[in-house]
Each structure stands twice: as C-alpha cells, then as structure tokens.
Write an enzyme that holds these catalytic residues in place. Structure first.
Site, PDB file in Angstrom:
ATOM      1  N   ASP A  52       0.835  -1.198   0.000  1.00 54.22           N
ATOM      2  CA  ASP A  52       0.000   0.000   0.000  1.00 54.22           C
ATOM      3  C   ASP A  52       0.872   1.251   0.000  1.00 54.22           C
ATOM      4  O   ASP A  52       1.614   1.508   0.951  1.00 54.22           O
ATOM      5  CB  ASP A  52      -0.893  -0.014   1.245  1.00 54.22           C
ATOM      6  CG  ASP A  52      -1.875   1.138   1.264  1.00 54.22           C
ATOM      7  OD1 ASP A  52      -2.991   0.978   0.725  1.00 54.22           O
ATOM      8  OD2 ASP A  52      -1.539   2.216   1.823  1.00 54.22           O
ATOM      9  N   TYR A  57       2.877   9.697  -0.209  1.00 57.22           N
ATOM     10  CA  TYR A  57       3.920   9.031   0.586  1.00 57.22           C
ATOM     11  C   TYR A  57       5.308   9.291  -0.002  1.00 57.22           C
ATOM     12  O   TYR A  57       6.320   9.028   0.649  1.00 57.22           O
ATOM     13  CB  TYR A  57       3.696   7.524   0.653  1.00 57.22           C
ATOM     14  CG  TYR A  57       2.427   7.081   1.340  1.00 57.22           C
ATOM     15  CD1 TYR A  57       1.573   7.989   1.970  1.00 57.22           C
ATOM     16  CD2 TYR A  57       2.067   5.736   1.351  1.00 57.22           C
ATOM     17  CE1 TYR A  57       0.407   7.566   2.580  1.00 57.22           C
ATOM     18  CE2 TYR A  57       0.908   5.307   1.974  1.00 57.22           C
ATOM     19  CZ  TYR A  57       0.081   6.224   2.586  1.00 57.22           C
ATOM     20  OH  TYR A  57      -1.075   5.793   3.187  1.00 57.22           O
ATOM     21  N   LYS A  82      -2.705   5.831  -4.370  1.00 53.44           N
ATOM     22  CA  LYS A  82      -3.811   6.738  -4.067  1.00 53.44           C
ATOM     23  C   LYS A  82      -3.600   8.083  -4.761  1.00 53.44           C
ATOM     24  O   LYS A  82      -2.469   8.586  -4.815  1.00 53.44           O
ATOM     25  CB  LYS A  82      -3.935   6.949  -2.561  1.00 53.44           C
ATOM     26  CG  LYS A  82      -4.002   5.657  -1.746  1.00 53.44           C
ATOM     27  CD  LYS A  82      -4.105   5.933  -0.258  1.00 53.44           C
ATOM     28  CE  LYS A  82      -3.886   4.661   0.532  1.00 53.44           C
ATOM     29  NZ  LYS A  82      -2.461   4.285   0.614  1.00 53.44           N
ATOM     30  N   HIS A 115      -7.523   9.428  -2.294  1.00 51.15           N
ATOM     31  CA  HIS A 115      -6.913   9.417  -0.959  1.00 51.15           C
ATOM     32  C   HIS A 115      -7.805  10.089   0.091  1.00 51.15           C
ATOM     33  O   HIS A 115      -8.014   9.550   1.175  1.00 51.15           O
ATOM     34  CB  HIS A 115      -5.533  10.084  -1.008  1.00 51.15           C
ATOM     35  CG  HIS A 115      -4.620   9.651   0.086  1.00 51.15           C
ATOM     36  ND1 HIS A 115      -3.257   9.741  -0.001  1.00 51.15           N
ATOM     37  CD2 HIS A 115      -4.865   9.123   1.305  1.00 51.15           C
ATOM     38  CE1 HIS A 115      -2.701   9.284   1.113  1.00 51.15           C
ATOM     39  NE2 HIS A 115      -3.662   8.906   1.916  1.00 51.15           N
TER      40      HIS A 115
END
Length: 283
Positions: A52, A57, A82, A115
């Site tokens: 994930d 990120y 996302k 997201h």
C-alpha cells in the site's frame, strides 16, 4: 493463498468486482530511500503481497524498486496507490495515475484509491469518473476510495452506478467505525484499515487485548490485527522491522471469540486526531 514468513497462509477475500485481495497488507508510509526499499523487500520476503503506497507518501519509486528486485512474480503482488487532493478531477486523475505507474515502473495498479474526498473542492465525483475510465482502459484493475463517509459513497454510486471496491479508513479498537463497516457490508464495499494498530501508544496495555493475547499465546499486536479480520476489515500495518513484519502477518492461525471481539470493540473513544473527512482535507 500466500504464506507469511512463519509459514501461515495469508487468505484472500473477493472484492465486489470478483478480484481477490489479501486479508492483510504492508503499509509503506515513510519507507523512503534505500532503507525503504530494504524494508519493503523484507515485507515481500516475509509473505506480504498487498503493498500500500500513495502519491503523497513520496515512495512510489521505492515500492517499484522493491517489486523489480523481488523474486515474487508481479502477478502475485497486489499493488495499491492513491490519488492526492491536488489531482482531483477527471483529466487530473488520469494524468496522476499515469505518473504513478511511471514512478512504480508498472503497467497497471491492482487497486487505486481517491486518498481523501476533500469535500470543499467538490471534485471527488469527477475524480471517481476518472478512475472508472482508468479501469476501462486497463491501467487500474480495481478502484476504490479512502476516508469516505457513507453519504459520500452513496453519492458516488448514485452519480455513476459504480460501487467502490474498497474504502480505506482510520479504524482501530479506539475507533472501530461499527456503523460504517456495517454500511460497507450492506453495499458490498470492502473495508480496509489505516493505522490499524493506533499510533499514539497505550492500546496494547488495554485489558481486553492483554487478556486475549495471554489466552491465545500471541502478541497484543497480533490480537488487534486479528480483531480487524474478525470484524471484516483488511488491516494495513506499517513496520520496517522484518521480525515485526512477520509477527504482524502471522494472525491466521488463531481466532478470537465473539466475546473477545465485543470487548475489544468496547474500547471505542474516537479518532486519533481531528481527521473527520467532512472537514479534514489533504492536497
């Protein structure tokens, strides 16, 4: 099924589009640089197949490197990313996904999520239409959302006729989201849990968790992650420590009793921080 580093099978469940998804995943938030690649490599070696990540990120390249280096075939991995708030919109969602695939070095994502809904922007329905187009083009296999409320899910479905496969939300014993999980189940949406082990400490010392850990001969973290499975959610724990990764994945050799599940759910006290999707927004 795949196997964890302890040899315990990691089962899958079918999403509403018929595609199987592992019942536990590896969160990769903050896994960046060479150390991040090493941590993700260890997770794959330890049995994780659901990886994930997210644009925000800032580690899609690292996830891609780990996938490229892994002896595990691409078809046996389930890769999620996302779309960030700044990429909301039909055309923007398509461009964002193409950029994610380029960073990952992949030709498709197994699951792609919005997201955050960012309701003040007012574009999550258009973004959802972009995901439907990406699915139709074969760039994304399954599509879903993150941090959406029941009303927002209903809006997407009524506007497009397409039900998200997944809604990934904050969920842990202090915030079990029982009503939302029940709603997901009623419309065929799979719940995923971010921060499934809670980030701020104290959870593992709670009596229902320590008592269940002693009764089953497992660690408190394993009890919490097993609780997620029992309530029908897929936990996405994050750890860069290979031993902890393996322990976290080893939750399919025991079950909690209904009474233990109820007692753990009874720890409810609210969100970790003020991240109500009606007001909290991330770009």
């Amino acid at each position: 099924m795949t196997e964890s580093g302890n040899g315990t099978p990691i089962p899958t469940v079918d999403l509403n589009d018929g595609r199987p998804i592992p019942q536990i995943g590896l969160g990769t938030y903050a896994m960046t640089g060479d150390e991040g690649v090493t941590a993700i490599d260890a997770g794959i070696a330890g049995g994780y197949r659901l990886l994930d990540t997210a644009v925000n990120y800032q580690n899609e390249r690292e996830v891609g490197r780990a996938i490229a280096e892994s002896p595990v075939a691409r078809k046996d991995l389930f890769v999620t990313s996302k779309i960030p708030g700044r990429h909301h919109g039909f055309d923007e969602a398509i461009a964002s996904t193409e950029e994610s695939l380029a960073r990952l070095g992949l030709d498709h994502l197994d699951l792609h999520l919005i997201h955050w809904p960012n309701p003040s922007v007012g574009k999550y329905v258009d973004t959802w239409r972009g995901l439907i187009e990406l699915r139709d083009r074969g760039l994304v296999t399954s599509i879903g959302v993150s941090n959406f409320t029941a009303d927002m899910l209903t809006e997407l479905i009524e506007a497009t006729g397409v039900t998200p496969a997944v809604n990934q939300v904050e969920l842990h014993p202090y915030f079990p989201q029982t009503a939302l999980v029940d709603f997901h189940r009623s419309i065929g949406v799979q719940t995923e849990s971010w921060s499934p082990l809670y980030r701020d400490g104290g959870l593992f010392a709670e009596d229902p968790i320590t008592e269940a850990a002693a009764a089953h001969g497992v660690e408190p973290a394993q009890v919490v992650l097993r609780w997620h499975v029992e309530i029908g959610s897929i936990p996405i724990p994050k750890s860069a420590n290979p031993a902890r990764q393996r322990t976290n994945a080893d939750i399919f050799g025991f079950s909690l009793t209904p009474a233990e599940v109820v007692a753990i759910s009874g720890l409810e006290r609210g969100r970790m921080k003020d991240r109500d999707p009606l007001t909290h927004e991330e770009m």
